[in-house]
Write a protein that holds these residues in place. Sequence first.
Motif, PDB file in Angstrom:
ATOM      1  N   HIS A 285       0.834  -1.209   0.000  1.00  0.00           N
ATOM      2  CA  HIS A 285       0.000   0.000   0.000  1.00  0.00           C
ATOM      3  C   HIS A 285       0.870   1.260   0.000  1.00  0.00           C
ATOM      4  O   HIS A 285       0.588   2.225  -0.717  1.00  0.00           O
ATOM      5  N   LEU A 286       1.941   1.251   0.798  1.00  0.00           N
ATOM      6  CA  LEU A 286       2.852   2.399   0.849  1.00  0.00           C
ATOM      7  C   LEU A 286       3.571   2.584  -0.479  1.00  0.00           C
ATOM      8  O   LEU A 286       3.757   3.715  -0.951  1.00  0.00           O
ATOM      9  N   ILE A 287       3.962   1.493  -1.096  1.00  0.00           N
ATOM     10  CA  ILE A 287       4.627   1.546  -2.412  1.00  0.00           C
ATOM     11  C   ILE A 287       3.687   2.157  -3.452  1.00  0.00           C
ATOM     12  O   ILE A 287       4.093   2.980  -4.275  1.00  0.00           O
ATOM     13  N   GLN A 288       2.423   1.766  -3.385  1.00  0.00           N
ATOM     14  CA  GLN A 288       1.435   2.318  -4.315  1.00  0.00           C
ATOM     15  C   GLN A 288       1.252   3.820  -4.111  1.00  0.00           C
ATOM     16  O   GLN A 288       1.149   4.577  -5.087  1.00  0.00           O
ATOM     17  N   ILE A 289       1.248   4.258  -2.853  1.00  0.00           N
ATOM     18  CA  ILE A 289       1.124   5.692  -2.552  1.00  0.00           C
ATOM     19  C   ILE A 289       2.295   6.460  -3.156  1.00  0.00           C
ATOM     20  O   ILE A 289       2.108   7.523  -3.780  1.00  0.00           O
ATOM     21  N   ILE A 290       3.513   5.927  -2.990  1.00  0.00           N
ATOM     22  CA  ILE A 290       4.704   6.585  -3.534  1.00  0.00           C
ATOM     23  C   ILE A 290       4.627   6.671  -5.053  1.00  0.00           C
ATOM     24  O   ILE A 290       4.961   7.709  -5.653  1.00  0.00           O
ATOM     25  N   LEU A 291       4.165   5.592  -5.686  1.00  0.00           N
ATOM     26  CA  LEU A 291       4.025   5.579  -7.146  1.00  0.00           C
ATOM     27  C   LEU A 291       2.998   6.611  -7.611  1.00  0.00           C
ATOM     28  O   LEU A 291       3.225   7.338  -8.599  1.00  0.00           O
ATOM     29  N   LEU A 292       1.872   6.691  -6.901  1.00  0.00           N
ATOM     30  CA  LEU A 292       0.828   7.659  -7.257  1.00  0.00           C
ATOM     31  C   LEU A 292       1.328   9.091  -7.088  1.00  0.00           C
ATOM     32  O   LEU A 292       1.067   9.956  -7.946  1.00  0.00           O
ATOM     33  N   LEU A 293       2.061   9.350  -6.008  1.00  0.00           N
ATOM     34  CA  LEU A 293       2.626  10.680  -5.781  1.00  0.00           C
ATOM     35  C   LEU A 293       3.638  11.035  -6.873  1.00  0.00           C
ATOM     36  O   LEU A 293       3.713  12.189  -7.318  1.00  0.00           O
ATOM     37  N   THR A 294       4.388  10.044  -7.320  1.00  0.00           N
ATOM     38  CA  THR A 294       5.357  10.256  -8.403  1.00  0.00           C
ATOM     39  C   THR A 294       4.645  10.618  -9.699  1.00  0.00           C
ATOM     40  O   THR A 294       5.063  11.536 -10.417  1.00  0.00           O
ATOM     41  N   VAL A 295       3.566   9.888  -9.975  1.00  0.00           N
ATOM     42  CA  VAL A 295       2.778  10.175 -11.190  1.00  0.00           C
ATOM     43  C   VAL A 295       2.188  11.576 -11.124  1.00  0.00           C
ATOM     44  O   VAL A 295       2.286  12.348 -12.086  1.00  0.00           O
ATOM     45  N   ILE A 296       1.589  11.916  -9.964  1.00  0.00           N
ATOM     46  CA  ILE A 296       0.984  13.248  -9.795  1.00  0.00           C
ATOM     47  C   ILE A 296       2.039  14.340  -9.970  1.00  0.00           C
ATOM     48  O   ILE A 296       1.825  15.314 -10.689  1.00  0.00           O
ATOM     49  N   GLY A 297       3.189  14.164  -9.311  1.00  0.00           N
ATOM     50  CA  GLY A 297       4.257  15.153  -9.405  1.00  0.00           C
ATOM     51  C   GLY A 297       4.772  15.311 -10.820  1.00  0.00           C
ATOM     52  O   GLY A 297       4.952  16.436 -11.310  1.00  0.00           O
ATOM     53  N   GLY A 298       4.988  14.180 -11.506  1.00  0.00           N
ATOM     54  CA  GLY A 298       5.496  14.221 -12.880  1.00  0.00           C
ATOM     55  C   GLY A 298       4.527  14.894 -13.838  1.00  0.00           C
ATOM     56  O   GLY A 298       4.916  15.769 -14.634  1.00  0.00           O
ATOM     57  N   VAL A 299       3.253  14.508 -13.741  1.00  0.00           N
ATOM     58  CA  VAL A 299       2.230  15.086 -14.620  1.00  0.00           C
ATOM     59  C   VAL A 299       2.044  16.577 -14.329  1.00  0.00           C
ATOM     60  O   VAL A 299       1.954  17.396 -15.250  1.00  0.00           O
ATOM     61  N   SER A 300       1.998  16.930 -13.038  1.00  0.00           N
ATOM     62  CA  SER A 300       1.792  18.327 -12.639  1.00  0.00           C
ATOM     63  C   SER A 300       2.925  19.223 -13.138  1.00  0.00           C
ATOM     64  O   SER A 300       2.680  20.272 -13.743  1.00  0.00           O
ATOM     65  N   LEU A 301       4.165  18.806 -12.886  1.00  0.00           N
ATOM     66  CA  LEU A 301       5.318  19.611 -13.291  1.00  0.00           C
ATOM     67  C   LEU A 301       5.408  19.740 -14.806  1.00  0.00           C
ATOM     68  O   LEU A 301       5.687  20.823 -15.337  1.00  0.00           O
ATOM     69  N   THR A 302       5.149  18.646 -15.496  1.00  0.00           N
ATOM     70  CA  THR A 302       5.196  18.670 -16.966  1.00  0.00           C
ATOM     71  C   THR A 302       4.108  19.579 -17.528  1.00  0.00           C
ATOM     72  O   THR A 302       4.359  20.400 -18.416  1.00  0.00           O
ATOM     73  N   THR A 303       2.888  19.428 -17.001  1.00  0.00           N
ATOM     74  CA  THR A 303       1.764  20.250 -17.471  1.00  0.00           C
ATOM     75  C   THR A 303       2.011  21.723 -17.167  1.00  0.00           C
ATOM     76  O   THR A 303       1.735  22.589 -18.005  1.00  0.00           O
ATOM     77  N   TYR A 304       2.528  21.995 -15.974  1.00  0.00           N
ATOM     78  CA  TYR A 304       2.812  23.386 -15.599  1.00  0.00           C
ATOM     79  C   TYR A 304       3.851  23.988 -16.542  1.00  0.00           C
ATOM     80  O   TYR A 304       3.694  25.124 -17.011  1.00  0.00           O
ATOM     81  N   LYS A 305       4.922  23.249 -16.820  1.00  0.00           N
ATOM     82  CA  LYS A 305       6.004  23.744 -17.684  1.00  0.00           C
ATOM     83  C   LYS A 305       5.490  24.020 -19.088  1.00  0.00           C
ATOM     84  O   LYS A 305       5.753  25.094 -19.670  1.00  0.00           O
ATOM     85  N   ILE A 306       4.735  23.087 -19.651  1.00  0.00           N
ATOM     86  CA  ILE A 306       4.213  23.232 -21.008  1.00  0.00           C
ATOM     87  C   ILE A 306       3.258  24.430 -21.089  1.00  0.00           C
ATOM     88  O   ILE A 306       3.363  25.261 -21.996  1.00  0.00           O
ATOM     89  N   THR A 307       2.345  24.517 -20.114  1.00  0.00           N
ATOM     90  CA  THR A 307       1.360  25.611 -20.112  1.00  0.00           C
ATOM     91  C   THR A 307       2.026  26.956 -19.880  1.00  0.00           C
ATOM     92  O   THR A 307       1.722  27.940 -20.565  1.00  0.00           O
ATOM     93  N   SER A 308       2.943  27.003 -18.914  1.00  0.00           N
ATOM     94  CA  SER A 308       3.639  28.247 -18.604  1.00  0.00           C
ATOM     95  C   SER A 308       4.448  28.750 -19.793  1.00  0.00           C
ATOM     96  O   SER A 308       4.421  29.941 -20.121  1.00  0.00           O
ATOM     97  N   ASP A 309       5.153  27.839 -20.468  1.00  0.00           N
ATOM     98  CA  ASP A 309       5.946  28.217 -21.647  1.00  0.00           C
ATOM     99  C   ASP A 309       5.044  28.712 -22.777  1.00  0.00           C
ATOM    100  O   ASP A 309       5.384  29.682 -23.478  1.00  0.00           O
ATOM    101  N   ALA A 310       3.886  28.041 -22.949  1.00  0.00           N
ATOM    102  CA  ALA A 310       2.948  28.443 -24.009  1.00  0.00           C
ATOM    103  C   ALA A 310       2.418  29.848 -23.757  1.00  0.00           C
ATOM    104  O   ALA A 310       2.272  30.648 -24.698  1.00  0.00           O
ATOM    105  N   ILE A 311       2.139  30.168 -22.493  1.00  0.00           N
ATOM    106  CA  ILE A 311       1.630  31.507 -22.142  1.00  0.00           C
ATOM    107  C   ILE A 311       2.720  32.561 -22.356  1.00  0.00           C
ATOM    108  O   ILE A 311       2.454  33.648 -22.878  1.00  0.00           O
ATOM    109  N   LYS A 312       3.954  32.227 -21.962  1.00  0.00           N
ATOM    110  CA  LYS A 312       5.065  33.173 -22.136  1.00  0.00           C
ATOM    111  C   LYS A 312       5.372  33.449 -23.607  1.00  0.00           C
ATOM    112  O   LYS A 312       5.742  34.561 -23.987  1.00  0.00           O
TER     113      LYS A 312
END
Length: 515
Positions: A285-312
Amino acid sequence: MKIIYDLGYKTINIFWRILFALTLYFAWTSPNIILGDNSTFGTSTTWLTTYAIIAAIILVTSLVLFQKVKNFFYFIFIKNQYITAPLLFIIIIILQILFVYYVHPVSGFDAGMLHYAAVNHKHVLEPNVAAYYSLNQNNLPITLLMRWIIVQTGHSSWMFFDYTTLVLVDISAILNILSIAIVKRKSLGIAIYVHCAWLLFFLSIIMPYTDAWVLPSVSLYILCYCIMAKKSIHFTFKVIAAVLFGLAIILAYFIKPSAIIPVIAIVIIEILSLMIRKINFFNIHLIQIILLLTVIGGVSLTTYKITSDAIKEQKYIKIQSWRSIPAIHFMSMGVYGTGGYNAKQALEMAVLQTKKQKTEYSKKMLFKRLKQLGAFGYLKFIIKKQGNNTADGTFGWLQEGHFFRENQKPTTKTISGKLKNFIFLYGRNIADFRFMAQTWWIFTLSIIALGYEKWKFRDFLKLSLVGGFLFLLLFEGGRSRYIIQYLPIILLLATISFTPAIARTKKIIAWARKD
């Protein structure tokens, strides 16, 4: 760890009880609920409100006194709720579509500027438009999104964007209902009824602006959180939910940054929960939580970077980034008057050229006001401001300057005119709308107040709302339009509180009868 856990929840509950009690008190004492002549607004309720009250009294009396009436309503709305509730939801959507068809006036405040800038490239070349976006760069993402929609669809009318807003609001409602289906399936019928009542009085479907447009993003990341937190759901679906969660929080951030406050609440509640658990570092269960947090972090940072660059890198609107308004300006405005928009300070933001000058001016005005108020004066001020921020069941309808561009005294001879009389400043039935919307709001808040119970999901919703309340107390508020972004939280709270609230009400009535 247990001490920190207890302290954390005690702190949350203290803030919740104080702030929500103020909201409930100011909602019950709102001038919206005045029958007859209303000196606050210079309006008066009509026979429509009188008849509605009489009908409500007759209905409640019949339900109490006549078993056949009670059995009929039980059969329709409870026993067959999974037929009645969806049908009612469909009827509400049809009414929304008809309402937008007949009523789609162009707004004159920020929403109007966004639409004006998006519909034609020539408009953004005008000095006042370029200046607006240089100062209010937070509204650039939604304008670019509106422009993209226009390019993709070929439609740019205000009515088209009203329909777009309607769709987004209804998607938010559906996502909220799905969240209830996951966390409390027995309340699914109640969830649909609660959202039908909300949609019936929610006029912001004809206001294409960040308040309403952010709602599906907020509802989506709450739904994704419910999926990830549910033990019985397969991990594959949780990974998909994690991806969508990351996308939704970034989309919400770019549309309306303060709409991600519930995400902070999720983090706090989950950390507090971990403090009373025995953690096994080799637990699946703890391993799954870490994996989910990794996915959330990766998707969030990537989406933020792409969107922020597009706006700039966007070339549609030429802005002077150094002219942007600093965050402290909104804190400064938030301590004057009703705690909302301040024309004098807003004008200074346009006059002062550099961000440093704007920041220094805002600091000066903020500290000047705090010194003027003093500790006791500031306490009195924020108590009143909490009421200004949250008590109005119309969500600040007509409170913005130049709310609509057209004549505010509509005709009564057409269907469109008759409907506009309920929503325009000098409409014959505007007081009727205010009364009915406020009645719904009081009922919703009262259900939440009475339906208290210890539950992690409810604690998350409570903390989310506390966070929203505190944000609006610290920054610009002054009218309840800003609470719209937190409506998914309030509607979910009302839904899960309904059954315990009814049970508690019955106990109170039984106790009163004994005495």
